[in-house]
Design an enzyme around this catalytic site. Structure first.
Site, PDB file in Angstrom:
ATOM      1  N   CYS A  13       3.655   7.449  28.754  1.00  0.00           N
ATOM      2  CA  CYS A  13       3.278   7.559  30.163  1.00  0.00           C
ATOM      3  C   CYS A  13       2.244   8.673  30.324  1.00  0.00           C
ATOM      4  O   CYS A  13       2.613   9.852  30.408  1.00  0.00           O
ATOM      5  CB  CYS A  13       4.505   7.843  31.028  1.00  0.00           C
ATOM      6  SG  CYS A  13       4.109   8.008  32.796  1.00  0.00           S
ATOM      7  N   CYS A  39       2.706  10.928  33.438  1.00  0.00           N
ATOM      8  CA  CYS A  39       3.832  11.869  33.382  1.00  0.00           C
ATOM      9  C   CYS A  39       3.527  13.041  32.454  1.00  0.00           C
ATOM     10  O   CYS A  39       3.690  14.205  32.821  1.00  0.00           O
ATOM     11  CB  CYS A  39       5.084  11.159  32.889  1.00  0.00           C
ATOM     12  SG  CYS A  39       5.628   9.783  33.918  1.00  0.00           S
ATOM     13  N   ASP A  40       3.117  12.723  31.232  1.00  0.00           N
ATOM     14  CA  ASP A  40       3.043  13.730  30.181  1.00  0.00           C
ATOM     15  C   ASP A  40       1.653  14.295  29.950  1.00  0.00           C
ATOM     16  O   ASP A  40       1.502  15.303  29.259  1.00  0.00           O
ATOM     17  CB  ASP A  40       3.581  13.137  28.871  1.00  0.00           C
ATOM     18  CG  ASP A  40       5.020  12.673  28.999  1.00  0.00           C
ATOM     19  OD1 ASP A  40       5.749  13.266  29.816  1.00  0.00           O
ATOM     20  OD2 ASP A  40       5.421  11.730  28.300  1.00  0.00           O
TER      21      ASP A  40
END
Length: 519
Positions: free
Chosen positions: A338, A341-342
């Site tokens: 992701c 997200c990261d």
């Protein structure tokens, strides 16, 4: 700090406060500290029940949301972006506004023995992080022996490096790793309360047989459950988590009649719509076997067995993995799926994106605005992404695209990713790239392992269905990305869920008629 529109909205929410809320701000001379202090003062100006004090906390900048009951909810960093909602809810729940949880869950949280001090590392662009932060914050608002601190990983880079955090959300409990990735409130409680799973299984075993049991709660499963309930059928919805892949989608601009939305918002609307109908929702449950004994039986991971006259399978798909040495060893330690997200955890570093389709090139473009350099590795001889995305990627000065590249190994130093090996498929030459992160974007795999040998599947593992969503088993239907549908799109999944649900309704009518005729 807050614009007029946000202030007006927040002032309306704060009218729901029932008791005083104190904002304890730990600030220094840094720009973020000044922004956080201004935010706290803005909030206090909107309600006479909110006050601000300055005090040194364990992290700076940080803000503690507390009440006369001693609740301890903290935000280390500036809780804006996706986490602004977490802050608003923390204010309301600390201020006595009712928490929207079942009474039994509230009592379970209140009765937990011991002290629980959670730390949740997030990125403000992560759409899954708020779910975890809000779940833990609710627990802290209910039980004064529980605390939670949201920590912006991009702001507290030294702590992220020290703890070797390379994926968010990452949750620590009493200083030790507790979970990585999205986790629901019920999953958290199951880990803390070891008897919870057995109690849930006992309760589920008491359920009466359903007429339609939907397995999966993404767009297809939600649509199917709503259609079944509206037909007056006794409907159950079994879900590991609501939303499926949609919850990990940031921007959605092709959902007809809605110009633009975000995955988590769409998922919240799906869940609200389902719960507005007479659907028995059983979330945080995973199916492991489908059988029959007069009625169809779905066995769950906790040992419970649910029965139904028809079953509708909508278990969706998950990210496809590379299946190369080192991938699993360094999953969450540099191997990620992701980018939204990261990505912020790799600020200023060199990363790779595996896959040259739309998702891969979109990921590369997003990451290029954060990291030092992005290398895109595509197995085919050409990119498969739309031309507009390819042009955008090629126009950016820090994206390198390599085609005919077969990733062969993820390299690490024992604690995190340091690079990868790939083979040039045209020449056969071996190459090495030094990297801090690898983002895998190579498509989806249907969640059908538990169905092998039960229903007919394609060689890729997709459930084969007819035009009514019927599988190879009479009375078992399927919909969405788990099937052999030509295209994997949200709107198509919803339509197929409706189709399969109507197919199940038609099957039940005809089956009942056949039974009556035989009698």
């Amino acid at each position: 700090m807050l614009d007029a529109n946000l202030k007006n909205q927040l002032q309306t929410y704060l009218q729901n406060l029932k008791q005083p809320v104190e904002l304890v701000v730990s600030a220094d001379e840094s720009p973020k500290s000044k922004e956080l202090l201004a935010l706290a003062q803005d909030i206090a100006s909107l309600s006479s029940l909110v006050s601000v004090t300055e005090q040194s906390l364990s992290r700076t900048p940080a803000m503690q949301v507390t009440s006369i009951k001693g609740s301890d909810i903290r935000f280390a960093g500036l809780p804006m972006g996706h986490e602004f909602t977490s802050l608003v809810l923390a204010l309301l729940h600390t201020g006595g506004h009712p928490i929207k949880l079942e009474a039994e869950l509230i009592e379970q949280i209140r009765s937990l023995p011991g002290e629980y001090h959670f730390e949740t590392f997030v990125s403000l662009s992560c759409q899954n992080c708020p779910d975890v932060v809000q779940a833990l914050n609710m627990m802290a608002a209910i039980n004064p022996r529980i605390s939670n601190t949201m920590i912006d990983g991009a702001l507290f880079q030294d702590e992220v490096e020290q703890r070797n955090i390379m994926a968010v959300p990452s949750v620590y409990l009493n200083g030790e790793p507790f979970s990585a990735g999205r986790i629901s409130l019920k999953e958290i409680l199951n880990k803390l309360d070891t008897n919870a799973s057995a109690r849930q299984a006992e309760s589920l075993n008491q359920r009466k047989p359903y007429e339609v049991l939907v397995v999966g709660a993404g767009p297809a499963g939600a649509s199917a459950a709503i259609y079944a309930a509206r037909k007056g059928l006794r409907t159950g919805l079994l879900a590991d988590k609501f939303g499926g892949q949609v919850s990990e989608t940031v921007g959605i601009e092709n959902f007809i009649s809605v110009k633009a939305t975000e995955g988590p918002k769409l998922v919240a609307n799906l869940e609200e719509h389902v719960r507005d109908n007479e659907v028995d929702v059983m979330d945080n449950q995973k199916a492991v076997r489908l059988g029959s004994n007069g009625l169809y039986e779905v066995e769950l991971e906790n040992g419970a067995v649910l029965k139904s006259r028809t079953v509708l399978l909508a278990t969706g798909a998950r990210w496809r993995e590379m299946n190369v040495p080192g991938e699993q060893e360094y999953r969450g330690r540099g191997v990620a799926y992701c980018p939204h997200c990261d990505g912020p955890l790799f600020k200023g570093k060199r990363v790779a994106v595996i896959g040259g389709g739309n998702s891969g090139i979109e990921a590369a473009i997003d990451l290029a605005n954060i990291v030092e350099h992005v290398t895109v590795l595509e197995f085919d001889s050409k990119l498969r992404a739309d031309d507009v995305l390819q042009r955008k990627a090629k126009s950016m000065g820090n994206i390198t695209i390599i085609t005919q590249a077969q990733t062969t190994e993820v390299l690490g130093d024992g604690s995190r990713v340091i690079g990868l090996n790939y083979t040039d498929r045209a020449s056969g030459e071996q190459h090495n790239i030094a990297l801090a992160g690898i983002f895998v974007q190579i498509g989806l795999v249907p969640n059908t392992e538990w169905l092998r040998g039960t229903v007919e599947l394609t060689p890729r593992g997709e459930i084969i269905v007819d035009e009514r969503g019927q599988t190879s088993l009479p009375g078992v239907f399927a919909a969405g990305d788990v099937t052999n549908s030509a295209y994997k799109q949200i709107i198509i999944a919803m339509g197929s869920g409706a189709t399969a649900s109507l197919g199940a309704f038609d099957y039940l009518i005809r089956h009942s008629e056949d039974e009556s005729a035989a009698a």
